[in-house]
Design a protein around this motif. Structure first.
Motif, PDB file in Angstrom:
ATOM      1  N   CYS A 243       0.814  -1.223   0.000  1.00 16.10           N
ATOM      2  CA  CYS A 243       0.000   0.000   0.000  1.00 16.10           C
ATOM      3  C   CYS A 243       0.841   1.263   0.000  1.00 16.10           C
ATOM      4  CB  CYS A 243      -0.921  -0.009   1.223  1.00 16.10           C
ATOM      5  SG  CYS A 243      -1.914   1.492   1.416  1.00 16.10           S
ATOM      6  N   THR A 244       1.969   1.232   0.726  1.00 17.18           N
ATOM      7  CA  THR A 244       2.718   2.480   0.962  1.00 17.18           C
ATOM      8  C   THR A 244       4.127   2.486   0.387  1.00 17.18           C
ATOM      9  OG1 THR A 244       3.674   1.727   3.063  1.00 17.18           O
ATOM     10  CG2 THR A 244       1.477   2.735   3.143  1.00 17.18           C
ATOM     11  N   GLY A 245       4.662   1.312   0.049  1.00 21.78           N
ATOM     12  CA  GLY A 245       6.046   1.260  -0.396  1.00 21.78           C
ATOM     13  C   GLY A 245       7.042   1.617   0.692  1.00 21.78           C
ATOM     14  N   VAL A 246       6.653   1.476   1.942  1.00 21.11           N
ATOM     15  CA  VAL A 246       7.477   1.983   3.038  1.00 21.11           C
ATOM     16  C   VAL A 246       8.828   1.279   3.140  1.00 21.11           C
ATOM     17  CG1 VAL A 246       6.524   0.427   4.803  1.00 21.11           C
ATOM     18  CG2 VAL A 246       7.353   2.710   5.458  1.00 21.11           C
ATOM     19  N   ARG A 247       8.936   0.046   2.672  1.00 20.87           N
ATOM     20  CA  ARG A 247      10.214  -0.668   2.744  1.00 20.87           C
ATOM     21  C   ARG A 247      11.084  -0.433   1.519  1.00 20.87           C
ATOM     22  NH1 ARG A 247       8.633  -6.743   4.563  1.00 20.87           N
ATOM     23  NH2 ARG A 247       7.434  -6.564   2.628  1.00 20.87           N
ATOM     24  N   LYS A 248      10.617   0.356   0.583  1.00 23.66           N
ATOM     25  CA  LYS A 248      11.375   0.667  -0.627  1.00 23.66           C
ATOM     26  C   LYS A 248      12.002   2.059  -0.504  1.00 23.66           C
ATOM     27  CE  LYS A 248       8.086  -1.806  -3.635  1.00 23.66           C
ATOM     28  NZ  LYS A 248       7.045  -2.103  -2.597  1.00 23.66           N
ATOM     29  N   PRO A 249      13.082   2.318  -1.220  1.00 20.01           N
ATOM     30  CA  PRO A 249      13.570   3.695  -1.315  1.00 20.01           C
ATOM     31  C   PRO A 249      12.476   4.602  -1.883  1.00 20.01           C
ATOM     32  CG  PRO A 249      15.195   2.161  -2.183  1.00 20.01           C
ATOM     33  CD  PRO A 249      13.935   1.367  -1.943  1.00 20.01           C
ATOM     34  N   ALA A 250      12.449   5.837  -1.448  1.00 23.65           N
ATOM     35  CA  ALA A 250      11.365   6.745  -1.860  1.00 23.65           C
ATOM     36  C   ALA A 250      11.239   6.831  -3.383  1.00 23.65           C
ATOM     37  CB  ALA A 250      11.607   8.128  -1.261  1.00 23.65           C
ATOM     38  N   ALA A 251      12.346   6.784  -4.092  1.00 26.81           N
ATOM     39  CA  ALA A 251      12.304   6.913  -5.551  1.00 26.81           C
ATOM     40  C   ALA A 251      11.644   5.724  -6.224  1.00 26.81           C
ATOM     41  CB  ALA A 251      13.717   7.099  -6.098  1.00 26.81           C
ATOM     42  N   GLN A 252      11.572   4.580  -5.538  1.00 29.51           N
ATOM     43  CA  GLN A 252      10.973   3.384  -6.127  1.00 29.51           C
ATOM     44  C   GLN A 252       9.493   3.228  -5.799  1.00 29.51           C
ATOM     45  OE1 GLN A 252      13.288  -0.116  -5.190  1.00 29.51           O
ATOM     46  NE2 GLN A 252      15.231   0.880  -5.703  1.00 29.51           N
ATOM     47  N   ARG A 253       8.929   4.143  -5.046  1.00 30.71           N
ATOM     48  CA  ARG A 253       7.510   4.069  -4.709  1.00 30.71           C
ATOM     49  C   ARG A 253       6.680   4.655  -5.842  1.00 30.71           C
ATOM     50  NH1 ARG A 253       8.773   6.780   1.147  1.00 30.71           N
ATOM     51  NH2 ARG A 253       9.862   4.961   2.027  1.00 30.71           N
ATOM     52  N   THR A 254       5.498   4.075  -6.034  1.00 32.43           N
ATOM     53  CA  THR A 254       4.587   4.650  -7.018  1.00 32.43           C
ATOM     54  C   THR A 254       4.007   5.943  -6.464  1.00 32.43           C
ATOM     55  OG1 THR A 254       2.620   3.541  -6.152  1.00 32.43           O
ATOM     56  CG2 THR A 254       3.972   2.309  -7.744  1.00 32.43           C
ATOM     57  N   GLU A 255       3.404   6.709  -7.338  1.00 34.12           N
ATOM     58  CA  GLU A 255       2.783   7.966  -6.899  1.00 34.12           C
ATOM     59  C   GLU A 255       1.687   7.692  -5.870  1.00 34.12           C
ATOM     60  OE1 GLU A 255       0.368  11.795  -8.792  1.00 34.12           O
ATOM     61  OE2 GLU A 255       1.445  10.404 -10.103  1.00 34.12           O
ATOM     62  N   GLN A 256       0.908   6.610  -6.080  1.00 33.99           N
ATOM     63  CA  GLN A 256      -0.153   6.284  -5.136  1.00 33.99           C
ATOM     64  C   GLN A 256       0.434   5.856  -3.790  1.00 33.99           C
ATOM     65  OE1 GLN A 256      -3.682   6.585  -5.724  1.00 33.99           O
ATOM     66  NE2 GLN A 256      -3.425   6.548  -3.486  1.00 33.99           N
ATOM     67  N   GLN A 257       1.507   5.069  -3.823  1.00 37.51           N
ATOM     68  CA  GLN A 257       2.141   4.660  -2.569  1.00 37.51           C
ATOM     69  C   GLN A 257       2.664   5.868  -1.805  1.00 37.51           C
ATOM     70  OE1 GLN A 257       4.988   1.846  -4.143  1.00 37.51           O
ATOM     71  NE2 GLN A 257       3.807   0.079  -3.392  1.00 37.51           N
ATOM     72  N   ARG A 258       3.277   6.799  -2.487  1.00 35.33           N
ATOM     73  CA  ARG A 258       3.784   8.006  -1.818  1.00 35.33           C
ATOM     74  C   ARG A 258       2.643   8.784  -1.182  1.00 35.33           C
ATOM     75  NH1 ARG A 258       7.370   8.100  -6.330  1.00 35.33           N
ATOM     76  NH2 ARG A 258       5.987   9.506  -7.486  1.00 35.33           N
ATOM     77  N   ALA A 259       1.542   8.892  -1.902  1.00 28.27           N
ATOM     78  CA  ALA A 259       0.393   9.621  -1.358  1.00 28.27           C
ATOM     79  C   ALA A 259      -0.195   8.889  -0.148  1.00 28.27           C
ATOM     80  CB  ALA A 259      -0.668   9.807  -2.440  1.00 28.27           C
TER      81      ALA A 259
END
Length: 453
Positions: free
Chosen positions: A241-257
């Motif tokens: 849902c959030t990409g929290v375990r990924k580097p910020a650059a690898q998160r989708t726009e929805q995950q960042r939001a």
């Protein structure tokens, strides 16, 4: 007829539906090789407490009861919710070997079981203290040290054992002073409010804990008792849902939001999101279903959440719960401090603690001030972003300041503690990070207030 409060320990107050336990005599301390973290020359002992728990004891070289100081350690958690494990107190001794290096005896109990139970844990700590005295003799001074959840345990223990009934009437209790580090000091009825907030906000945003096709349950339950969800599976859901375990650059726009909406509303750092959700899942299951008889101590009804990209939609869509007053009362009796203490208390808290908000210090300060005991509390803060352990020289400085207060009536100030700390930097190989002019903000500035009933 007045009953000596320590006499009750053998039978244990049945707080939060603790199963009745027949107390056995604790096993005698058996010599064990000290962990490598403990200074050379110390002697260590282990045993069982007679209630299902375990303990470790460490004595510095040349320690003698007539002149020595004993530090009783109340550990943090309660991350583990099952039976007690002997490794628990050993791990605590390794982490707090600085206490032995400073010349103090150390004793720590695993508690008789995992899971929630503040008064129970305070009883187990006091039970070990009496066991220590029976085998090693009464120390000159005894300090009660609580870390994290153990801060709540020590704060409660300081009240439960502030005085005792002796032959001549009420006498001084067994503890001379209290040290609270990184403490969860708001009491159970308020400390965990942000975690029920996290559950409802996370579910509004991610809708995967529980999944739509899984059995639905009130989120204050944490998790159904028969659920098979694992911590690894929950971490995968959070990451999806959030990409929290990924580097910020690898998160989708929805995950960042999604991630921004959650952490901005709950005001926790990204790195602690999964840990807090774990506590709001498995610890909540233990607390509400096993300790409170499946009753809800948490309220989200009427709480106004702020910090998302659309607060109106968030507040209209989050799940709302109203606490059961009986559950709140039982939780308060078990874990909320009242401020009725009769001994000096020092505290230390990192201002950017990711687990126990520094604002919890304000809750404890307010409690003591309302009780008329605020003069017995001196709070210290450090410029750190950790929870489980802070800079080494800060701890001996706190112990020294506390003992000076007890022995010489020399009440410390944060400035005095900071000066003492500088004197320990060379011996302990670390830098003091104390902020003597800092004062913690009110908890309402960090956690959305509950409506007044």
């Amino acid at each position: 007829m007045r009953i000596h409060p320590l006499a009750c320990l053998a039978f244990s107050a049945l707080a939060l539906h603790t199963a009745p336990t027949t107390a056995q005599t604790p096993t005698a301390p058996a010599p064990r090789a000290c962990p490598s973290e403990v200074p050379a020359g110390a002697t260590c002992y282990t045993g069982e407490d007679g209630l299902g728990g375990f303990y470790w004891i460490a004595l510095p070289a040349q320690w003698k009861p007539g002149s020595g100081v004993l530090v009783m350690h109340a550990h943090g958690g309660p991350a583990d919710t099952g039976p007690a494990k002997p490794e628990r107190s050993q791990e605590d001794l390794k982490r707090w070997a600085v206490t032995v290096k400073a010349g103090y005896a150390w004793a720590g109990a695993s508690y008789r079981r995992g899971g929630f139970g503040v008064s129970m844990a305070a009883e187990d700590t006091e039970r070990l203290r009496r066991h220590f005295v029976a085998h090693f003799g009464p120390p000159r001074r005894t300090i009660l040290h609580g870390q994290s959840y153990g801060g709540s345990v020590a704060a409660k223990g300081a009240e439960l054992y502030a005085t005792a009934s002796g032959p001549g009437g009420t006498v001084k209790g067994p503890y001379d002073g209290v040290l609270l580090t990184s403490g969860m000091l708001g009491g159970g009825t308020s400390t965990y409010n942000f975690r029920i907030d996290l559950r409802v906000v996370y579910q509004y945003v991610c809708k995967n804990h529980p999944m739509p096709d899984e059995p639905q349950y009130p989120l204050w339950q944490g998790l159904p008792m028969d659920a098979k969800l694992t911590r690894a599976e929950l971490a995968n859901r959070v990451d999806e849902c959030t990409g929290v375990r990924k580097p910020a650059a690898q998160r989708t726009e929805q995950q960042r939001a999604n991630l921004a909406n959650i952490v901005n509303v709950i005001r926790i750092p990204e790195r602690s999101l999964i840990a807090h959700l774990n506590w709001a899942t498995w610890l909540f299951r233990d607390l509400t279903q096993l300790r409170l008889g499946n009753r809800n101590p948490f309220t989200t009804a009427g709480v106004q959440y702020r910090g998302s990209t659309d607060d109106a939609a968030l507040n209209a869509g989050v799940l709302r719960y109203t606490a059961d007053p009986a559950a709140v009362a039982e939780l308060a009796k078990d874990s909320d401090p009242t401020g009725r203490i009769h001994m000096p208390v020092l505290s230390l808290h990192a201002i950017n603690d990711p687990t126990a908000f520094v604002e919890l210090e304000s809750s404890y300060r307010d409690t003591l001030e309302r009780a008329g005991t605020g003069h017995l509390l001196v709070q210290n803060f450090s410029d750190e972003s950790e929870h489980s352990y802070l800079s080494d020289p800060q701890y001996p400085a706190l112990f020294t300041a506390l003992l000076n207060w007890i022995d010489k009536n020399d009440k410390p100030t944060p400035q005095k503690v900071a000066a003492l700390c500088k004197g320990y930097e060379a011996a302990y190989g670390d830098t003091c990070k104390l902020l003597p002019d800092y004062r913690s903000p009110p908890i309402a500035s960090r956690v959305a207030p509950r409506p007044v009933p």
